[in-house]
Structure formats: structure tokens, C-alpha cells
Design a protein around this motif. Sequence first.
Motif, PDB file in Angstrom:
ATOM      1  N   CYS A  19      -3.413  -2.800  -9.181  1.00  0.00           N
ATOM      2  CA  CYS A  19      -4.236  -3.982  -9.447  1.00  0.00           C
ATOM      3  C   CYS A  19      -3.355  -5.226  -9.503  1.00  0.00           C
ATOM      4  CB  CYS A  19      -4.996  -3.825 -10.756  1.00  0.00           C
ATOM      5  SG  CYS A  19      -6.369  -2.663 -10.712  1.00  0.00           S
ATOM      6  N   LYS A  20      -2.209  -5.114 -10.158  1.00  0.00           N
ATOM      7  CA  LYS A  20      -1.267  -6.226 -10.241  1.00  0.00           C
ATOM      8  C   LYS A  20      -0.805  -6.641  -8.842  1.00  0.00           C
ATOM      9  CE  LYS A  20       1.875  -9.001 -12.120  1.00  0.00           C
ATOM     10  NZ  LYS A  20       1.497 -10.332 -12.678  1.00  0.00           N
ATOM     11  N   GLU A  37      -1.368 -10.384  -7.348  1.00  0.00           N
ATOM     12  CA  GLU A  37      -0.253 -11.211  -6.891  1.00  0.00           C
ATOM     13  C   GLU A  37      -0.396 -11.584  -5.424  1.00  0.00           C
ATOM     14  OE1 GLU A  37       2.074 -12.685  -8.561  1.00  0.00           O
ATOM     15  OE2 GLU A  37       1.357 -11.855 -10.457  1.00  0.00           O
ATOM     16  N   ASN A  38      -0.900 -10.672  -4.607  1.00  0.00           N
ATOM     17  CA  ASN A  38      -1.104 -10.993  -3.200  1.00  0.00           C
ATOM     18  C   ASN A  38      -2.111 -12.125  -3.054  1.00  0.00           C
ATOM     19  OD1 ASN A  38      -0.758 -10.446  -0.290  1.00  0.00           O
ATOM     20  ND2 ASN A  38      -2.895  -9.771  -0.397  1.00  0.00           N
ATOM     21  N   PRO A  77       2.201 -11.907  -0.152  1.00  0.00           N
ATOM     22  CA  PRO A  77       2.681 -10.521  -0.061  1.00  0.00           C
ATOM     23  C   PRO A  77       4.039 -10.280  -0.712  1.00  0.00           C
ATOM     24  CG  PRO A  77       2.819 -11.612   2.070  1.00  0.00           C
ATOM     25  CD  PRO A  77       2.034 -12.521   1.179  1.00  0.00           C
ATOM     26  N   ASP A  78       4.922 -11.276  -0.699  1.00  0.00           N
ATOM     27  CA  ASP A  78       6.232 -11.055  -1.313  1.00  0.00           C
ATOM     28  C   ASP A  78       6.100 -10.788  -2.811  1.00  0.00           C
ATOM     29  OD1 ASP A  78       7.415 -11.402   1.122  1.00  0.00           O
ATOM     30  OD2 ASP A  78       8.074 -13.460   0.766  1.00  0.00           O
ATOM     31  N   ALA A  79       5.138 -11.461  -3.445  1.00  0.00           N
ATOM     32  CA  ALA A  79       4.932 -11.256  -4.883  1.00  0.00           C
ATOM     33  C   ALA A  79       4.301  -9.902  -5.163  1.00  0.00           C
ATOM     34  CB  ALA A  79       4.061 -12.378  -5.453  1.00  0.00           C
ATOM     35  N   GLU A 114      -2.151  -8.645   5.991  1.00  0.00           N
ATOM     36  CA  GLU A 114      -1.420  -7.395   6.199  1.00  0.00           C
ATOM     37  C   GLU A 114      -1.233  -6.652   4.871  1.00  0.00           C
ATOM     38  OE1 GLU A 114       2.222  -7.869   8.318  1.00  0.00           O
ATOM     39  OE2 GLU A 114       1.272  -8.803  10.070  1.00  0.00           O
ATOM     40  N   MET A 115      -1.028  -7.398   3.794  1.00  0.00           N
ATOM     41  CA  MET A 115      -0.878  -6.741   2.496  1.00  0.00           C
ATOM     42  C   MET A 115      -2.194  -6.121   2.046  1.00  0.00           C
ATOM     43  SD  MET A 115       0.896  -5.650  -0.004  1.00  0.00           S
ATOM     44  CE  MET A 115       2.517  -6.429  -0.001  1.00  0.00           C
ATOM     45  N   ILE A 116      -3.315  -6.734   2.374  1.00  0.00           N
ATOM     46  CA  ILE A 116      -4.611  -6.131   2.042  1.00  0.00           C
ATOM     47  C   ILE A 116      -4.733  -4.771   2.718  1.00  0.00           C
ATOM     48  CG2 ILE A 116      -7.100  -6.301   2.470  1.00  0.00           C
ATOM     49  CD1 ILE A 116      -6.864  -9.291   1.837  1.00  0.00           C
ATOM     50  N   ASP A 117      -4.316  -4.680   3.988  1.00  0.00           N
ATOM     51  CA  ASP A 117      -4.355  -3.385   4.678  1.00  0.00           C
ATOM     52  C   ASP A 117      -3.468  -2.361   3.973  1.00  0.00           C
ATOM     53  OD1 ASP A 117      -6.113  -4.285   6.635  1.00  0.00           O
ATOM     54  OD2 ASP A 117      -4.510  -4.931   7.986  1.00  0.00           O
TER      55      ASP A 117
END
Length: 513
Positions: free
Chosen positions: A394-395, A399-400, A405-407, A438-441
Motif C-alpha cells: 500500500c505504501k 508513494e507512486n 516510481p522512484d519513491a 509502469e509502476m502501476i503495472d
Amino acid sequence: MMDYKKYIVIPVISLVFAACTNLEPELYSDLTTKNAYSTESDIEAALTGIYSKLNPYPGDAYLYYAGYLVMITDYATDMGFSTAAGDPTKMSNFTYDDNNRYFRLNWQNMYEVISNANILLGRIEEVEMDQARKDYITGQARFLRALAYKDLTDSWGPVPLITTYENPGESTDSPLSPVEEVEKVIIEDCEFAIEHLPKTWDTEYGLGRATKGAALTLLGKVYMRSHDYARAKEYIDQVLALRDEGIYTLNPDFKDEWSESNKIDDGLIFGILHEAAQNGGEITNHFGPSDHKVVQNRWQYYAVSLPFWRKYADEDPRKQFFYFDYEGASPRDGNTESGFYYKMPEVGETVPPNDTTKLLQNVATKKYSYEMISNSYLDGRTIQVFRLADVILCKAEIENALNGPDAALPYVNEIRARADAPEYGSSAEFPIPASKEEMIDVLVDERGFELVFEYHRRADLIRLGKYVEVCNDYLVSRGMAPVVTENMRYFPYPLDEAMLHPEMAGENANRMP
């Protein structure tokens, strides 16, 4: 060592009221709403009744969190696939209708939790008892009501909002309240619970009750659902602060979280505890392999689809945490004592290589049968509702959304490293996500891999905007029509409820596959 002060074993139920929206009472003792709730012990018994309705019928539990919830959370996604005829197959094939028993029974049991909580909350002020103890009990009842309303609105969206005990004959036409109105009650309930519940429970109260951390987790998830990630961060960060205090710890071996001897893992935030001889469940029966030499006499009734299992990287040890490529216990025929060999088929493989091999149609998870203490029909498994690994992911999502995405990356990689899976950025095969999209994927995959069959997949896909895409891709991979639409983010209301509520009946036509 585990901190047993965080939890409480739920004793045998004394008073329960069944409730869907027509609130028919179901009594388990000679207490009634007229003679109950006059003493502190009555209130304690009533609180026990609310907890017990998360997994009804101790000694033969399979409803709501004891199993049936998986069918309206993980099954109507790419994750579940059933070989059982009828309603289970309809859920995994997206061919369900409003008469599906999983809609009816989950709805009913969710409202039973709410009804029982409403009764207690309506009567507790009349009972003389220590105010701090009264606040502890009220906080738990409000947390449980909030949890049930979160589950209801995840599945059906607008639902009847009932916060007082109503006469059964006067509750059959309760209007549908928008999700935003229901969320106001959930938020108020969680805020009260956060303020009044302890971080841990003293041992005199036993194991398994809701704590401050459980209420923080629930409220954080409510804000995440509405994409208010700034508010979600406030509450999820407080859960992680409890980890910094030593309240929660991520088990270094993901498998050990599921060992039957480790009933109360240090990463468990809220869960349902079973003892086989006292309030045993059937979760091992439903999720265990149907023909296996060690884990015997189980049903593989709820199992993971092969397309989902194949999404795991081969280097990810969690891919091995399923039953595949094994010899069965049952003799193949009357002339041999050897069992069939159950093989994970290659993509496109439809014919077994020989007459002693069967190709798996789905795959059973080891989560609810890992390191069994006994092979009894009723199991002593812990059902994890909220756990630390979920909160860490969840965190990452928060953060995303807020910082990119880096976070988010350190939190995703923390979960992968714990599982000994390749971290993102460790090789060209696992590149660092370059954008929020991309981070969501990555989050869609990682939450699935880590939280398989823990009642999260459908809500995750919907919240992350991937429900239609992922589910239709899954159906196409099985050679089926891509029938999933945005309207199906909410299920049809149960038929017996819709027959009493014209407003529900009017909604159902748009919610069918």
C-alpha cells in the motif's frame, strides 16, 4: 517470539442476530434484545457474536472470511479458476447472475456483522461499566462494522446504510446510499477505533481482537479506494511507524507466515484464529489439493488459474508455493496402489503424455495447508485479513501516486527481497519502472503474487484502473469472449434482495456479464 498481546482468541458465540437488509433474527441462546445487554458480561458476549460472524458456524466454518469471500474478491478476476460445476465456475468464467449463492451469502453475513454491531452500539451506553472498557468495546464494534461496510461497498457500491438496530418488519425497503455516504460512516468508525483501541492487547484478553493498527490499515485502504492518496499516506505511515516500534515485523521467510504452528505471525495486523478442536474452519478443505499424498482428503474447490500462475517469474520462489508436478494418493485403478502424476501443462499442452499422468486444470495454493500439524477435516488455520506485507505494498502505491516510481521502488523491492525474488533494477529482465504507469503495472503484478487468495485482487484491479483490461486478457487467453465492462465493477445485488428493492432490481440489468 510472537507478541501475543496484539490479539485475542474469540470464544464461543452467545448471541447473534442474522441480518441481510430484512434483518431476520437468528438466536443462538435464550438472550433477547429485551433481556440482554444489562451487564458487562452481556456486552462482552455480544462483541464475541460480532467477531464470530466474520467466519460463521465455528466448528464447520466456511462463510464470509472463512472462505466464501474469495469468490467475490479474487475469483471474478484473472486469479481464480474452478472446475466445480455451478456457481463457482460462473464466477471464474464471468457468467454469474444475481441468483449466485456467493452474492446472497456474503451479503447476508456482511449485514449480520453490521446488525450485531448496531445492536451492541445502541445498548452499550445503558450498561454500567468502566468508561475505558466501554470505549475498547465500542471501538472494536465500530471497526467490525466499518470492515463489513468496506466489503459491501467494494462489491456492490451503493448499499443500504443502516447504523441503528431496526425492526425486521421495517427494514425491507431501505434506500441505497451512495458510496460516499457509506464511507463517511466507515471513516467515523475507524477514527473512533484508532483513538480508543490499544496498539496491543494485554494477555488477559487473549488473542485476535482488532487493534489501533487494524483500524489504521482499514482507514488507509478506504482513502486509497477513493484515490485520496495524501490522506491514505497519513494512516498507512502510522502503521509503518508501529513496525518501527516493534509492534509488527516482516517474517524473513514468506512461507513461515503460513505455517500452522505459527498461528500469530509478527506481521499479522488483524486475522481470524482457529483451533481445530474448538472453532475449526474448512479453509484447508476448500483450498487444498484434491489428490495429494501428504495433504489428503481436500477438495481444490478454490484454485488459482494457470494463466495467473504463469505470470510469476521462474526465479520467484512464490511460484513454487503451489501444488504442482506431484503424485496423487489415490490408486489409479484396482490393479495398482500408485496414484496419478499431476503435471503442470506447458502452454498449449492439452493431451497427457501417458495414461498415468493428468494435466492440471488449475493449481492449489499452499497458503492454507503449509506445514500442517494435523490432517483433520476441520483445520486450525489463521485467516489473515490485514498483514504487514500488504501495508508495505500500500505504501508503494501511495508513494507512486504522490511522488513517482522512484519513491515506490524500495517498498516493492522490500517485498520481493523478502521472498528472494529478483528485485527491480537487479537485471535487464527486471528493469526499474520508468513512469507511474509502469509502476502501476508492477503493483498489479506484485500485489497479486504476494496476496494471492487473500481477498484483495478484484479491489486492487479496480482501484488501479486495470480490472477490465486484465480480466478480458485473461478470458481471451482461455479462448473466451472478453465480456468484462466497466459496469461490472459492481456485482448485481442478490436476487432475493432485489425482489424486495426496486432500486436494486433497476441496477442489476447493467451489472450482469
